[in-house]
Design an enzyme around this catalytic site. Sequence first.
Site, short mmCIF file in Angstrom:
data_model
loop_
_atom_site.label_atom_id
_atom_site.label_comp_id
_atom_site.label_asym_id
_atom_site.label_seq_id
_atom_site.Cartn_x
_atom_site.Cartn_y
_atom_site.Cartn_z
N ASP A 1 0.82 -1.21 0.00
CA ASP A 1 0.00 0.00 0.00
C ASP A 1 0.85 1.26 0.00
OD1 ASP A 1 0.98 -0.42 2.56
OD2 ASP A 1 -0.97 -0.77 3.47
N ASN B 1 -7.69 -2.81 14.39
CA ASN B 1 -9.09 -3.09 14.02
C ASN B 1 -9.20 -4.26 13.03
OD1 ASN B 1 -8.19 -2.03 11.62
ND2 ASN B 1 -9.56 -0.27 11.58
N HIS C 1 -7.38 -4.72 10.24
CA HIS C 1 -7.10 -4.48 8.82
C HIS C 1 -5.78 -5.11 8.39
CE1 HIS C 1 -5.01 -0.40 9.79
NE2 HIS C 1 -4.07 -1.16 9.26
N GLU D 1 -9.74 -1.71 5.46
CA GLU D 1 -10.41 -1.44 6.72
C GLU D 1 -11.66 -2.32 6.85
OE1 GLU D 1 -8.82 0.20 8.76
OE2 GLU D 1 -8.39 2.28 8.25
#
Length: 261
Positions: free
Chosen positions: A69, A138, A140, A145
């Site tokens: 990314d 979380n 990811h 996400e």
Amino acid sequence: MEIIIAKDAEQAASVVADRFEDVLHERGEDGAVLGLATGSSPVLTYRELIARHREQDLSFAHARAFLLDEYIGLTADHEQSYHRFIRENFTGHVDIPDELVLSPDGEAADPRAEAARYDASIGEAGGVDIQILGIGANGHIGFNEPSSSFGSRTRVKTLTEQTVRDNARFFSSSDEVPIHVLTQGLATIREARRIVLIATGEGKAEAVRDMVEGPVSAACPASILQMHPAVTVVVDEAAARDLTHADYYRFIQSQKDRLGS
Ligand code: GLP
């Protein structure tokens, strides 16, 4: 999933480095395609691989690499761009050709077209042989996400407030963290032939539990890894804290040696 509970972050990094070394040897002069991640989780692994390069002649000369990314809007030489991060923390210290360390271009005039181009380039290189992953608090992976589609390819994503807050530690304030990113999608990541996810510290304990023992759900994007045939999750004791079946995972590891595998 193969779950390895290491005694600490150093041992975890060494286990992941072993997996990379195996693939580099297997692929030899055909050239391994490495999937690299940023964030703090893989840094000790990279340090270990750099040490093996310097002290044991581990070579990356035939390898190429694809990053997961990149932030949209940061220049490639920005202190926090992933383009720069991977060079400073890993590839700049080994013999991998720099022009073969590829990442999405966060400065592209048309980020959607750049996403499609980048996704296709991974396939054109023959796909990723081994992908290292961290995990967000979380759940990811990459920047996928919660609510990311399991069918997603490389695309533009908007970060959650939590991820912006978590990543603000690398910037001078959270206002400076870009909220848009380019990330490989969950379907792109799943095409890697082998995946090794590393998570250390108690801040990752809940995400690790949800990924390994929770339902496969878009609420925890990493849980899709349960569907992959060759995933290893390497955690330290702190990140293993909430695993219900930790003793069983330790037992499997102890019995593996007896099978000689
Ligand atoms: C970022 C990256 C992820 C990484 C995650 C966790 O959001 N895009 O690839 O896994 O952060 O980061 P850390 O390892 O620093 O906890």
